[in-house]
Design a protein around this motif. Sequence first.
Motif, PDB file in Angstrom:
ATOM      1  N   ASP A  33      -1.043   1.553  -0.730  1.00 55.91           N
ATOM      2  CA  ASP A  33      -1.512   2.354  -1.288  1.00 55.91           C
ATOM      3  C   ASP A  33      -0.876   2.956  -2.174  1.00 55.91           C
ATOM      4  OD1 ASP A  33      -3.851   1.913   0.106  1.00 55.91           O
ATOM      5  OD2 ASP A  33      -3.829   3.080   1.401  1.00 55.91           O
ATOM      6  N   VAL A  37      -1.193   2.967  -6.740  1.00 58.73           N
ATOM      7  CA  VAL A  37      -1.744   4.019  -6.389  1.00 58.73           C
ATOM      8  C   VAL A  37      -0.454   3.433  -8.119  1.00 58.73           C
ATOM      9  CG1 VAL A  37      -0.783   6.655  -7.070  1.00 58.73           C
ATOM     10  CG2 VAL A  37      -2.901   5.808  -5.304  1.00 58.73           C
ATOM     11  N   HIS A  69      -8.318   5.533  -5.306  1.00 58.89           N
ATOM     12  CA  HIS A  69      -7.516   6.326  -4.219  1.00 58.89           C
ATOM     13  C   HIS A  69      -7.812   8.385  -4.579  1.00 58.89           C
ATOM     14  CE1 HIS A  69      -5.541   3.123  -2.772  1.00 58.89           C
ATOM     15  NE2 HIS A  69      -5.401   1.675  -3.692  1.00 58.89           N
ATOM     16  N   LEU A  72      -3.776  10.289  -1.111  1.00 54.09           N
ATOM     17  CA  LEU A  72      -3.392   9.840   0.105  1.00 54.09           C
ATOM     18  C   LEU A  72      -2.743  11.079   0.245  1.00 54.09           C
ATOM     19  CD1 LEU A  72      -1.492   7.351  -2.205  1.00 54.09           C
ATOM     20  CD2 LEU A  72      -3.271   6.220  -0.966  1.00 54.09           C
TER      21      LEU A  72
END
Length: 343
Positions: A33, A37, A69, A72
């Motif tokens: 992730d 990003v 996203h 996070l």
Amino acid sequence: MRFFLMIFAWLVLGLCFLVNKGECLIPKSLLKDIHSVNKGGPYIGVVVPNGFEMNPLLQSSSFVVNRKHPYLDISGRRFRVGTLKNQRVIIVMTGLSMLNAGITTQLLLSMFNVKGVVHYGIAGNANVELEIGDVVIPKFWAHTGLWSWQRYGQGPESELPLESNGDYTRNVGYLKFSDYNNDTSIDNLLNNVWYQPEEVFPIRTTPETRQHVFWVPVDKHYFKLSKKLEGMELEECINATTCLPRTPKVARVERGVSANMFIDNEAYRTFLSSKFNATPIDMESAAVALICYQQNIPFLAIRALSDLAGGGSAISNEASIFAPLAAQNAVAVLIKFVQLLSS
């Protein structure tokens, strides 16, 4: 240089894919992730101390959340991904204090593809020419909570312990407690505290080669660009019955100071003003500035004045009343600045 450092960091992180999940400090799914990003970057990192300061930004129509996203979560921090006035941003809340601000900023710069950092929030005011609600942008920041506390009986001419080793210095100056006794003819056993520069390790120098810095400059381009913020229209009323005595303004100032202290004391406020020419007094900005300075990342701080840090006024020390208004004004200036960066 920063490009090669990022490549090296990802090579190191990539080793996590070669070991069992239990042996990896960062889970594989989170690494994927983060990588996803970062492919959408680079970003402007927006660093904010508390939730009540951050919420007006998150609720603004100018902030658009990244659909794939939206955020996070890393090490207890939530990094929110999106765009602000068409500028890619990652927003993160630090929590109170220099330690939290430094840790969070370092995480931001270590994990994400960040090209600059803008920090914002509220602050106490030590400048008698400015008022609650005004938004200030300092050119320099200092941490005023790093001291060498001198033993009783010694004075300005006495060498500090370890001063000859380069650990401490008398160059910045000191606070003498007896200057603030009710009876100034009586000496004070607390004697003097000498303000100390931070020990820093910039990435462009040999590791463990220490340097010292007290006044940390903000980015020259960012500061020059911030002049266009002067003249902005800001909010002056909390409700129909509670308003500030005049319309707040945006002002670029020379210096701001930070330490792990909430200042609500007129004598110390006056000292910070006279000794350091400080305007905003807060608990995070210098930490963010120091991390960005060491990592060679452009930085600017925007602070709205929520109280007078103990100074005399009919509306002084009313942070609980005016903090929401100050936070809203800080967000308005932040959004305008990010728009300037985009253009």
